[in-house]
Scaffold this motif. Structure first.
Motif, PDB file in Angstrom:
ATOM      1  N   GLN A  95       0.830  -1.195   0.000  1.00 25.14           N
ATOM      2  CA  GLN A  95       0.000   0.000   0.000  1.00 25.14           C
ATOM      3  C   GLN A  95       0.872   1.255   0.000  1.00 25.14           C
ATOM      4  O   GLN A  95       0.586   2.233  -0.714  1.00 25.14           O
ATOM      5  CB  GLN A  95      -0.919   0.000   1.228  1.00 25.14           C
ATOM      6  CG  GLN A  95      -1.821   1.217   1.351  1.00 25.14           C
ATOM      7  CD  GLN A  95      -2.831   1.310   0.224  1.00 25.14           C
ATOM      8  OE1 GLN A  95      -3.214   0.286  -0.324  1.00 25.14           O
ATOM      9  NE2 GLN A  95      -3.256   2.516  -0.125  1.00 25.14           N
ATOM     10  N   THR A 110       2.281   1.687  -3.470  1.00 23.95           N
ATOM     11  CA  THR A 110       1.242   2.186  -4.380  1.00 23.95           C
ATOM     12  C   THR A 110       1.050   3.690  -4.218  1.00 23.95           C
ATOM     13  O   THR A 110       1.008   4.440  -5.196  1.00 23.95           O
ATOM     14  CB  THR A 110      -0.100   1.466  -4.110  1.00 23.95           C
ATOM     15  OG1 THR A 110       0.075   0.064  -4.308  1.00 23.95           O
ATOM     16  CG2 THR A 110      -1.182   1.978  -5.048  1.00 23.95           C
ATOM     17  N   GLU A 111       0.949   4.142  -2.965  1.00 21.30           N
ATOM     18  CA  GLU A 111       0.734   5.562  -2.704  1.00 21.30           C
ATOM     19  C   GLU A 111       1.961   6.379  -3.132  1.00 21.30           C
ATOM     20  O   GLU A 111       1.837   7.489  -3.659  1.00 21.30           O
ATOM     21  CB  GLU A 111       0.430   5.780  -1.224  1.00 21.30           C
ATOM     22  CG  GLU A 111      -0.918   5.194  -0.799  1.00 21.30           C
ATOM     23  CD  GLU A 111      -1.215   5.432   0.678  1.00 21.30           C
ATOM     24  OE1 GLU A 111      -0.407   6.116   1.351  1.00 21.30           O
ATOM     25  OE2 GLU A 111      -2.253   4.937   1.154  1.00 21.30           O
ATOM     26  N   SER A 129       4.013   5.569  -5.549  1.00 18.62           N
ATOM     27  CA  SER A 129       4.009   5.586  -7.014  1.00 18.62           C
ATOM     28  C   SER A 129       3.036   6.627  -7.545  1.00 18.62           C
ATOM     29  O   SER A 129       3.337   7.361  -8.482  1.00 18.62           O
ATOM     30  CB  SER A 129       3.640   4.201  -7.554  1.00 18.62           C
ATOM     31  OG  SER A 129       4.583   3.240  -7.132  1.00 18.62           O
ATOM     32  N   GLU A 130       1.855   6.692  -6.931  1.00 21.21           N
ATOM     33  CA  GLU A 130       0.856   7.667  -7.358  1.00 21.21           C
ATOM     34  C   GLU A 130       1.360   9.090  -7.129  1.00 21.21           C
ATOM     35  O   GLU A 130       1.153   9.980  -7.952  1.00 21.21           O
ATOM     36  CB  GLU A 130      -0.458   7.448  -6.609  1.00 21.21           C
ATOM     37  CG  GLU A 130      -1.181   6.162  -6.994  1.00 21.21           C
ATOM     38  CD  GLU A 130      -2.479   5.972  -6.238  1.00 21.21           C
ATOM     39  OE1 GLU A 130      -2.808   6.854  -5.407  1.00 21.21           O
ATOM     40  OE2 GLU A 130      -3.161   4.968  -6.465  1.00 21.21           O
ATOM     41  N   GLN A 151      -1.928  -0.042 -12.833  1.00 22.63           N
ATOM     42  CA  GLN A 151      -2.691   1.052 -12.220  1.00 22.63           C
ATOM     43  C   GLN A 151      -4.039   0.555 -11.709  1.00 22.63           C
ATOM     44  O   GLN A 151      -4.508   0.958 -10.640  1.00 22.63           O
ATOM     45  CB  GLN A 151      -2.877   2.186 -13.239  1.00 22.63           C
ATOM     46  CG  GLN A 151      -1.590   2.928 -13.545  1.00 22.63           C
ATOM     47  CD  GLN A 151      -1.729   3.898 -14.705  1.00 22.63           C
ATOM     48  OE1 GLN A 151      -2.360   3.585 -15.720  1.00 22.63           O
ATOM     49  NE2 GLN A 151      -1.161   5.082 -14.580  1.00 22.63           N
ATOM     50  N   ALA A 183      -3.351  -1.682  -8.575  1.00 22.02           N
ATOM     51  CA  ALA A 183      -3.033  -0.874  -7.398  1.00 22.02           C
ATOM     52  C   ALA A 183      -4.318  -0.298  -6.792  1.00 22.02           C
ATOM     53  O   ALA A 183      -4.492  -0.277  -5.571  1.00 22.02           O
ATOM     54  CB  ALA A 183      -2.091   0.251  -7.783  1.00 22.02           C
ATOM     55  N   SER A 196      -6.269  -3.127  -5.113  1.00 19.80           N
ATOM     56  CA  SER A 196      -5.620  -3.574  -3.867  1.00 19.80           C
ATOM     57  C   SER A 196      -5.892  -2.617  -2.712  1.00 19.80           C
ATOM     58  O   SER A 196      -5.867  -3.016  -1.546  1.00 19.80           O
ATOM     59  CB  SER A 196      -4.118  -3.692  -4.080  1.00 19.80           C
ATOM     60  OG  SER A 196      -3.825  -4.667  -5.065  1.00 19.80           O
ATOM     61  N   SER A 197      -6.153  -1.358  -3.046  1.00 15.15           N
ATOM     62  CA  SER A 197      -6.365  -0.351  -1.991  1.00 15.15           C
ATOM     63  C   SER A 197      -7.818  -0.276  -1.531  1.00 15.15           C
ATOM     64  O   SER A 197      -8.142   0.482  -0.620  1.00 15.15           O
ATOM     65  CB  SER A 197      -5.924   1.026  -2.490  1.00 15.15           C
ATOM     66  OG  SER A 197      -6.723   1.453  -3.584  1.00 15.15           O
TER      67      SER A 197
END
Length: 293
Positions: A5, A8-9, A11-12, A285, A288, A291-292
């Motif tokens: 997580q 992912t955050e 990367s965003e 994308q 991700a 998954s969140s």
């Protein structure tokens, strides 16, 4: 899962920075990223700068392959000079309107996109890259719903690769089947209604894709070796299909669905390695975001 997580955050938060600038020089943004994710991801200042520089370099390389940076045509210079002369001769009100009106001499929108005989555009890489950037900005703005994100990715795959039909299937836990949820293309409503794929393990291409988590690109499914691996439901529902892709969606080692798109023509040009990299980014994308949830 918590670490994923955080990745992912991160990367965003950093993707928009990489895509929108040639080089990361915003110290305040870098410091913000480091304060938020440094401890969790074991990153120091030098490692962060190296990571962003590497990502930026790869992005520019993809842009170079896509030939996005084109030199201005000399005819355009002459046209711009003529337009500039016209503006100088206008009054103040006309000057104000000049910046708000569409240029009637710009006919780029009417240019026909060149395609391979299969229907795949010759500028697929350009379109995929634009799609990745658009969806990255959508995620960074945090103004999207998961359904909207999935639909945008589906639209990008459908249009940029020139498919005649595209859909995304999600698992129905009650029936243990994958069912089409969103579809685009020829006769999409009727096909979607009957696009049902069993989740049970088998030796067909679809089972291989989502049980082994393998992205498939089949340029010619009419050859006997490939046709023998097509499930009966596919042969019955889409008998004219000659090339297709399957992109499984796997979350926590469990298949929850897949993207599917096809053509009624063989596609000997296939999908290039650079195009596949961008396709994997698009799929990533979506994963991700799922998954969140």
């Amino acid at each position: 899962q918590e670490w994923m997580q955080q990745v992912t955050e991160f990367s965003e938060s950093s993707a928009a920075l990489v895509l929108q600038t040639e080089q990361s020089t915003d110290d305040s943004t870098n410091e913000s990223l480091l304060n938020r994710f440094g401890t969790a991801l074991s990153l120091d200042q030098n490692q962060l700068e190296t990571l962003l520089t590497t990502a930026n370099g790869e992005t520019r390389e993809l842009c170079s392959h896509a030939k996005l940076s084109q030199p201005q045509n000399k005819n355009d210079d002459a046209t711009n000079a003529t337009n500039a002369t016209t503006v100088k001769g206008s009054d103040t009100k006309e000057d104000l309107l000049e910046g708000l009106l569409f240029d009637a001499t710009d006919t780029d929108h009417s240019k026909t996109i060149k395609c391979h005989p299969s229907g795949k555009p010759t500028n697929s890489l350009d379109q995929l890259l634009a799609g990745v950037q658009n969806i990255t900005e959508l995620i960074a703005a945090k103004q999207h719903k998961i359904n909207e994100l999935i639909l945008e990715v589906l639209k990008t795959l459908y249009s940029s690769l020139g498919f005649s039909y595209a859909t995304v299937c999600l698992k129905d836990v009650k029936t243990n089947q994958f069912r089409a949820r969103y579809s685009l293309g020829t006769n999409h409503a009727a096909i979607q209604q009957n696009f049902i794929c069993p989740c049970a393990s088998s030796d067909d291409l679809f089972s291989l894709a989502y049980n082994k988590n393998v992205d498939l690109s089949i340029s010619d499914c009419t050859v006997p070796k490939m046709r023998s691996k097509l499930p009966k439901w596919h042969l019955k529902l889409l008998p004219k299909t000659q090339s297709f892709i399957v992109l499984p969606l796997i979350v926590n080692d469990k298949p929850i669905g897949f993207f599917y798109a096809d053509r009624q023509q063989v596609a000997p040009e296939g999908i290039s390695s650079d195009e596949m990299k961008l396709i994997k980014i698009l799929k990533g994308q979506v994963l991700a975001a799922l998954s969140s949830q």
